[in-house]
Design a protein around this motif. Sequence first.
Motif, mmCIF file in Angstrom:
data_model
loop_
_atom_site.group_PDB
_atom_site.id
_atom_site.type_symbol
_atom_site.label_atom_id
_atom_site.label_comp_id
_atom_site.label_asym_id
_atom_site.label_seq_id
_atom_site.Cartn_x
_atom_site.Cartn_y
_atom_site.Cartn_z
ATOM 1 N N TYR A 111 0.973 -1.322 0.022
ATOM 2 C CA TYR A 111 -0.143 -0.177 0.078
ATOM 3 C C TYR A 111 0.730 1.186 -0.178
ATOM 4 C CZ TYR A 111 1.121 0.385 5.071
ATOM 5 O OH TYR A 111 1.409 0.510 6.552
ATOM 6 N N THR A 112 0.332 2.104 -0.733
ATOM 7 C CA THR A 112 1.167 3.599 -0.909
ATOM 8 C C THR A 112 0.336 4.661 -0.553
ATOM 9 O OG1 THR A 112 0.429 3.766 -3.169
ATOM 10 C CG2 THR A 112 2.597 2.679 -2.754
ATOM 11 N N ARG A 113 -0.824 4.513 -0.378
ATOM 12 C CA ARG A 113 -1.980 5.746 -0.090
ATOM 13 C C ARG A 113 -1.999 6.365 -1.170
ATOM 14 N NH1 ARG A 113 0.493 5.632 5.652
ATOM 15 N NH2 ARG A 113 -0.880 4.025 6.896
ATOM 16 N N THR A 114 -1.352 6.452 -2.215
ATOM 17 C CA THR A 114 -1.269 7.479 -3.285
ATOM 18 C C THR A 114 -2.750 7.422 -4.303
ATOM 19 O OG1 THR A 114 -0.169 6.085 -4.733
ATOM 20 C CG2 THR A 114 1.223 7.818 -3.581
ATOM 21 N N GLY A 115 -3.352 5.946 -4.065
ATOM 22 C CA GLY A 115 -4.617 5.861 -4.811
ATOM 23 C C GLY A 115 -5.777 6.293 -4.046
ATOM 24 N N ASP A 116 -5.579 6.852 -2.728
ATOM 25 C CA ASP A 116 -6.865 7.021 -1.734
ATOM 26 C C ASP A 116 -7.435 8.310 -2.482
ATOM 27 O OD1 ASP A 116 -5.782 5.109 -0.132
ATOM 28 O OD2 ASP A 116 -4.974 6.393 1.241
ATOM 29 N N ASP A 117 -7.241 9.040 -3.428
ATOM 30 C CA ASP A 117 -8.047 10.150 -3.843
ATOM 31 C C ASP A 117 -8.495 9.853 -5.321
ATOM 32 O OD1 ASP A 117 -5.660 10.022 -5.736
ATOM 33 O OD2 ASP A 117 -5.243 12.023 -5.803
ATOM 34 N N GLY A 118 -8.489 8.483 -5.646
ATOM 35 C CA GLY A 118 -9.490 7.999 -6.771
ATOM 36 C C GLY A 118 -8.685 8.093 -7.915
ATOM 37 N N THR A 119 -7.248 8.198 -7.872
ATOM 38 C CA THR A 119 -6.415 8.205 -8.936
ATOM 39 C C THR A 119 -5.483 7.054 -8.947
ATOM 40 O OG1 THR A 119 -4.628 9.545 -8.217
ATOM 41 C CG2 THR A 119 -6.527 10.757 -9.317
#
Length: 184
Positions: free
Chosen positions: A9-17
């Motif tokens: 997990y990177t959390r970079t996709g938490d914004d829907g991208t």
Amino acid sequence: MGNRLSKIYTRTGDDGTTGLGDGSRVAKDSARVAAYGTVDEANSCIGLILAGDVPDDIRTLLTTVQHQLFDLGGELCIPGHAAIFDVDVERLEQQLDSFNEALPPLKDFILPGGGEAAARCHVARTVVRRAEREAVSLSRVEDVRPEAVRYLNRLSDLLFVLARVLARASGHGEVLWNHERRKA
């Protein structure tokens, strides 16, 4: 080869991208993500076929297909990248012709079934068809190489033929659509 993931997990996709292979970011519901995501799903379906009992020649072929689908996913994930070529499509056609040669001609539609391996093959076929539709949709708004679409088209045909082969090999046989069942 690129970076290896040591942390999933990177959390970079938490914004829907999500990040594409070229480093750009796009919405997770973009046509490109839908296309390569469905190719990934198709690959998983083929893995499910391989998790069961299938003849060695089909196992070898589908393992090769899994590698090619991973290549195709990469092609769709990296705009402008080429990973599937005419020779890949031609090899699918050769395999399709070889397996189809021993089958009787179709006189009726076939229902998905015919034993577990054949049914799994039908599921994979329908997911590959969806991947093809997603790739065509993507091609309407962005560049998609025609080899990618042709590969998916031939692969779904191959999976149909392999489902027929597997249904017969299992002893279950093909399940034919009874179009006259309502006339009684």
